[in-house]
Enzyme design. Sequence first.
Site, PDB file in Angstrom:
ATOM      1  N   ASP A  46       0.788  -1.243   0.000  1.00 22.76           N
ATOM      2  CA  ASP A  46       0.000   0.000   0.000  1.00 22.76           C
ATOM      3  C   ASP A  46       0.823   1.297   0.000  1.00 22.76           C
ATOM      4  OD1 ASP A  46      -1.494  -2.153   0.829  1.00 22.76           O
ATOM      5  OD2 ASP A  46      -2.313  -1.188   2.599  1.00 22.76           O
ATOM      6  N   ARG A 175      -7.840  -1.191  11.264  1.00 25.46           N
ATOM      7  CA  ARG A 175      -6.584  -0.589  10.790  1.00 25.46           C
ATOM      8  C   ARG A 175      -6.763   0.510   9.746  1.00 25.46           C
ATOM      9  NH1 ARG A 175      -6.273  -6.073   9.657  1.00 25.46           N
ATOM     10  NH2 ARG A 175      -6.833  -6.651   7.535  1.00 25.46           N
TER      11      ARG A 175
HETATM   12  C1  FRU Z   1      -3.995  -3.602   2.633  1.00 25.72           C
HETATM   13  C2  FRU Z   1      -3.420  -3.994   3.995  1.00 25.72           C
HETATM   14  C3  FRU Z   1      -3.802  -2.987   5.058  1.00 25.72           C
HETATM   15  C4  FRU Z   1      -2.713  -3.185   6.079  1.00 25.72           C
HETATM   16  C5  FRU Z   1      -1.521  -3.402   5.192  1.00 25.72           C
HETATM   17  C6  FRU Z   1      -0.460  -4.317   5.744  1.00 25.72           C
HETATM   18  O1  FRU Z   1      -3.265  -4.162   1.579  1.00 25.72           O
HETATM   19  O2  FRU Z   1      -3.845  -5.291   4.352  1.00 25.72           O
HETATM   20  O3  FRU Z   1      -5.088  -3.168   5.596  1.00 25.72           O
HETATM   21  O4  FRU Z   1      -2.555  -2.079   6.921  1.00 25.72           O
HETATM   22  O5  FRU Z   1      -2.012  -3.959   3.983  1.00 25.72           O
HETATM   23  O6  FRU Z   1       0.643  -4.369   4.868  1.00 25.72           O
END
Ligand code: FRU
Length: 476
Positions: A46, A175
């Site tokens: 991300d 999150r």
């Molecule tokens: C989305 C995700 C988020 C998390 C991150 C961990 O791709 O699963 O929800 O914070 O990636 O890398």
Amino acid sequence: MKKYEKVFQKDYETWYGENEAYRKQVAEDPDRLAFHLMPETGWMNDPNGLCQFKGEYHIYYQYPPFEPTGELKLWGHYKTKDLVTYEQCQPVLFPDSDEDAHGVYSGSAFCENGKINFFYTGNVKLFDRPDYDYINSGRVSNTMYVTSEDGMHFSPKKCLMTNSDYPADISAHVRDPKIIKREDGYYMVLGARDKESKGLVLVYRSDDLTNWKYHGRITTENAFGYMWECPDYFKIGDKKLLSTSVQGLEGGIWEDRNVYQSGYFEIEGDILGEYKLSEYHLWDYGFDYYAPQSFETEDGRRIHISWMGMPDCEEYSNPTIQTGWQHCFTFPREIFEKDGKICQRPIRELEEKKHLVSDVKGMLAGEGYPVYEMTISDITKNRFKVILSEKLILDYADGKFRMHFTDQDKTSVSSGRSMRYVEVEEVENLKILADTSSVEVFVNDGEYVFSTRYYPEVYKLQAEAVGAQITLSEIM
Ligand code: FRU
């Protein structure tokens, strides 16, 4: 590095010093991208903390540099003055505290009072009992806060909220905080899964950015997926959009789509009060697109950047794993409204990188460039066909615009990708943005977008569109 052990900056620096050969190997990979952000080594997911601050843009990202399979999440960092030429900087946040020991997960930036305020999720997995299901138990999701006055140096980490601060009916999956500013205070949206496996967004309110109180939640009447990740809220013209990446959509139309989705709801009313959500619109219909994040530039544009990848995907893969890296970002897009529709286009800064090719016919007949932009306009009666590198086809059939590969096995150009489509009455124009191993296609001025990775053996471009205008630019 071990998956469930803290990583300190000095551990990373020692590892970096010892891994020049690894960096060289990735740097020499012919599949590496020319104008899309990718990791120096390892994995990227991300985009995080996107912002424009004191004359620079900062782009942070989920970054496990150590291996291409994405285990240990740090925040990597690129900065740029023009969104075209990037400077790679040192990673900024390491999983080095008790509150984020098993991953500095996704989060966002909010510029206020002369500093960048960062909010992210500190992920902690518990191992002290054998009966954790890691959905409702065994996982701690801390909402973390750091600030920076230059985007490079960070204040000590502060934990603002932990599992006990989230409502009792919410699972351990909470999150990806993002901030909304209103006249009466600050609001934070967080992606979540409740104990009945319904996806939702939690909303918190604060007067000072550090003390947060539960305000409410945003969700659909019936469960729409089991988890909503990476929520984002913004306006485009008069439209109010709640963007979120959804896991757990199954059956019907979803069977033809990716394992997880990224899209938005249009909001009627006030998202923080009485609201109604529209149907869910996908941001992108291609194979590789997840967890986008937006920010507003000082000149008022809403820029969207996404991970060009797909988590937990068994259907297709990326051969770059063999060279030690995986994934990249989409080229930044501007979101805009056209005739009441939400559309996307590559940021205008790309113009500075383009050189018009005068001999389009020669180019279509001969060897192609690996990196180019092609536009086809004034298409009539849906008559067009584009073939990239002999294997990736863009065409129209049975009322659908389609992106499909001729070979779909895991060792081919597609690496296992098959077909994606959207039902549309008329395709009027296409813009194709091709990098060495990625393609983004903007249909009808970006009303629909398709992003995919591909791994060509030859670069060749074939396009037929009777009566339409074709222009081609090399991207330098
Ligand atoms: C989305 C995700 C988020 C998390 C991150 C961990 O791709 O699963 O929800 O914070 O990636 O890398």
